[in-house]
Design an enzyme around this catalytic site. Structure first.
Site, mmCIF file in Angstrom:
data_model
loop_
_atom_site.group_PDB
_atom_site.id
_atom_site.type_symbol
_atom_site.label_atom_id
_atom_site.label_comp_id
_atom_site.label_asym_id
_atom_site.label_seq_id
_atom_site.Cartn_x
_atom_site.Cartn_y
_atom_site.Cartn_z
ATOM 1 C CE LYS A 14 -2.162 -0.946 3.815
ATOM 2 N NZ LYS A 14 -1.593 -2.257 4.161
ATOM 3 N NE ARG A 89 -5.045 0.362 8.280
ATOM 4 C CZ ARG A 89 -3.807 -0.051 8.275
ATOM 5 N NH1 ARG A 89 -3.454 -1.124 8.904
ATOM 6 N NH2 ARG A 89 -2.889 0.635 7.639
ATOM 7 N NE ARG A 128 7.592 -2.557 6.960
ATOM 8 C CZ ARG A 128 6.313 -2.257 6.803
ATOM 9 N NH1 ARG A 128 5.925 -1.460 5.827
ATOM 10 N NH2 ARG A 128 5.405 -2.743 7.618
ATOM 11 N NE ARG A 134 6.150 -0.445 10.301
ATOM 12 C CZ ARG A 134 5.149 -0.309 9.443
ATOM 13 N NH1 ARG A 134 5.301 0.419 8.349
ATOM 14 N NH2 ARG A 134 3.990 -0.882 9.675
ATOM 15 N NE ARG A 145 1.232 -4.790 11.037
ATOM 16 C CZ ARG A 145 2.400 -4.696 10.369
ATOM 17 N NH1 ARG A 145 3.478 -5.289 10.856
ATOM 18 N NH2 ARG A 145 2.462 -4.029 9.258
HETATM 19 P P1 B4P Z 1 3.402 -1.912 2.519
HETATM 20 O O1 B4P Z 1 2.266 -2.856 2.364
HETATM 21 O O2 B4P Z 1 3.470 -0.757 1.615
HETATM 22 O O3 B4P Z 1 3.405 -1.605 4.059
HETATM 23 P P2 B4P Z 1 2.643 -0.474 4.799
HETATM 24 O O4 B4P Z 1 2.082 0.560 3.919
HETATM 25 O O5 B4P Z 1 3.620 -0.042 5.841
HETATM 26 O O6 B4P Z 1 1.382 -1.197 5.394
HETATM 27 P P3 B4P Z 1 1.116 -1.761 6.801
HETATM 28 O O7 B4P Z 1 -0.294 -2.280 6.759
HETATM 29 O O8 B4P Z 1 2.208 -2.722 7.133
HETATM 30 O O9 B4P Z 1 1.288 -0.582 7.816
HETATM 31 P P4 B4P Z 1 0.561 0.820 8.044
HETATM 32 O O10 B4P Z 1 1.619 1.822 8.071
HETATM 33 O O11 B4P Z 1 -0.571 1.060 7.096
HETATM 34 O O12 B4P Z 1 4.837 -2.558 2.248
HETATM 35 C C1 B4P Z 1 5.431 -3.509 3.063
HETATM 36 C C2 B4P Z 1 6.836 -3.871 2.597
HETATM 37 O O13 B4P Z 1 6.790 -4.576 1.368
HETATM 38 C C3 B4P Z 1 7.755 -2.674 2.364
HETATM 39 O O14 B4P Z 1 8.989 -2.959 2.982
HETATM 40 C C4 B4P Z 1 7.939 -2.606 0.858
HETATM 41 O O15 B4P Z 1 9.223 -2.178 0.471
HETATM 42 C C5 B4P Z 1 7.727 -4.051 0.436
HETATM 43 N N1 B4P Z 1 7.122 -4.157 -0.882
HETATM 44 C C6 B4P Z 1 6.097 -3.424 -1.369
HETATM 45 N N2 B4P Z 1 5.768 -3.797 -2.611
HETATM 46 C C7 B4P Z 1 6.644 -4.834 -2.934
HETATM 47 C C8 B4P Z 1 6.814 -5.674 -4.092
HETATM 48 N N3 B4P Z 1 6.023 -5.545 -5.187
HETATM 49 N N4 B4P Z 1 7.761 -6.627 -4.041
HETATM 50 C C9 B4P Z 1 8.540 -6.773 -2.958
HETATM 51 N N5 B4P Z 1 8.434 -6.017 -1.845
HETATM 52 C C10 B4P Z 1 7.494 -5.058 -1.821
HETATM 53 O O16 B4P Z 1 -0.067 0.650 9.509
HETATM 54 C C11 B4P Z 1 0.748 0.420 10.635
HETATM 55 C C12 B4P Z 1 -0.095 0.419 11.910
HETATM 56 O O17 B4P Z 1 -0.707 1.726 12.113
HETATM 57 C C13 B4P Z 1 -1.288 -0.533 11.940
HETATM 58 O O18 B4P Z 1 -0.921 -1.851 12.316
HETATM 59 C C14 B4P Z 1 -2.190 0.159 13.003
HETATM 60 O O19 B4P Z 1 -1.727 -0.072 14.303
HETATM 61 C C15 B4P Z 1 -2.000 1.643 12.701
HETATM 62 N N6 B4P Z 1 -3.008 2.135 11.737
HETATM 63 C C16 B4P Z 1 -2.747 2.628 10.496
HETATM 64 N N7 B4P Z 1 -3.897 3.009 9.891
HETATM 65 C C17 B4P Z 1 -4.907 2.727 10.779
HETATM 66 C C18 B4P Z 1 -6.332 2.876 10.716
HETATM 67 N N8 B4P Z 1 -6.952 3.382 9.633
HETATM 68 N N9 B4P Z 1 -7.059 2.498 11.791
HETATM 69 C C19 B4P Z 1 -6.470 2.016 12.886
HETATM 70 N N10 B4P Z 1 -5.129 1.839 13.011
HETATM 71 C C20 B4P Z 1 -4.351 2.194 11.963
#
Ligand code: B4P
Length: 209
Positions: A14, A89, A128, A134, A145
């Protein structure tokens, strides 16, 4: 201008895709995860409250999350469109976003669902963990998660699906490939890159199945 959501399990890409799409469409990428992490880093009251939830892989309470999105979407750069990454979410967050859009007289153009195999996303997040350290990227917390995503967030796709907004995209493969799949899927709904080939304005996509 465009109003998009990106929904997918943790590690589906994402954040990675959001920044590319936001640049392509000239709108801000709004990531609730990034906003919380910035607040944790700066030691704000919001950050202190959010940290315990995030480290445990729990969702931050809707009241806090809705308030930050409400404030962020009032900022001037989001007035013409936005790309929301990781929000909504929960059903209560969908209701809040509906209220915000209704009060602005706007609506979503599309919801991009990133589909990824659970073992692949665990592998990405463990990588990551090594690269970025993290606190929520340990295997137990990642599995939690993912379970929370299935229980609380995946059902939102039924809500948006019933509105004809969901576009499913395979999130496996390299990053450029996934971006290009998303752009193709959006173009199929009449949502094209500004200045791109066959560019046209968006606005009628909600009625497209
Ligand atoms: P991403 O999937 O991009 O990870 P993210 O955006 O950090 O999503 P995530 O759900 O983990 O965390 P978020 O910050 O939203 O990528 C993951 C990894 O994969 C990266 O290292 C990337 O380089 C790699 N990657 C991507 N594409 C690739 C590909 N094609 N091939 C290989 N590798 C690839 O949320 C974190 C926390 O915040 C949540 O757990 C919650 O506690 C809180 N939170 C956030 N939003 C919330 C909400 N709306 N409501 C309640 N809590 C919330």
């Amino acid at each position: 201008m465009i109003r998009l959501l990106l929904i997918g399990p943790p590690g589906s890409g994402k954040g990675t895709q959001a920044s590319r799409l936001a640049e392509t469409f000239g709108v801000p990428a709004v990531s609730t995860g990034d906003i919380f992490r910035a607040n944790v880093k700066n030691g704000t009251a919001l950050g202190l409250e959010a940290k315990a939830y995030m480290d445990a892989g729990e969702y931050v309470p809707d009241s806090l999350t809705n308030a930050i999105v409400h404030d962020r979407l009032q900022e001037v750069d989001a007035s013409g469109g936005f790309l929301l990454d990781g929000y909504p979410r929960t059903e209560e967050q969908v209701a809040e976003l509906d209220r915000l859009l209704a009060s602005d007289g706007t609506r979503l153009d599309a919801v991009v669902q990133l589909v990824a195999d659970p073992d692949e996303v665990v592998r990405r997040l463990l990588k990551r963990a090594v690269d970025q350290g993290r606190a929520d990227d340990t295997e137990d917390v990642i599995r939690h998660r993912m379970a929370l995503y299935e229980a609380q967030t995946a059902p939102l796709l039924n809500i948006y699906g019933a509105r004809g907004l969901v576009t499913k995209v395979d999130a496996l493969g390299d990053v450029d490939e996934v971006t290009s799949r998303i752009l193709t899927a959006l173009a199929d709904r009449g949502i094209r890159e500004p200045g791109g080939k066959n560019a046209q304005s968006v606005g009628s996509a909600e009625s497209v199945a």
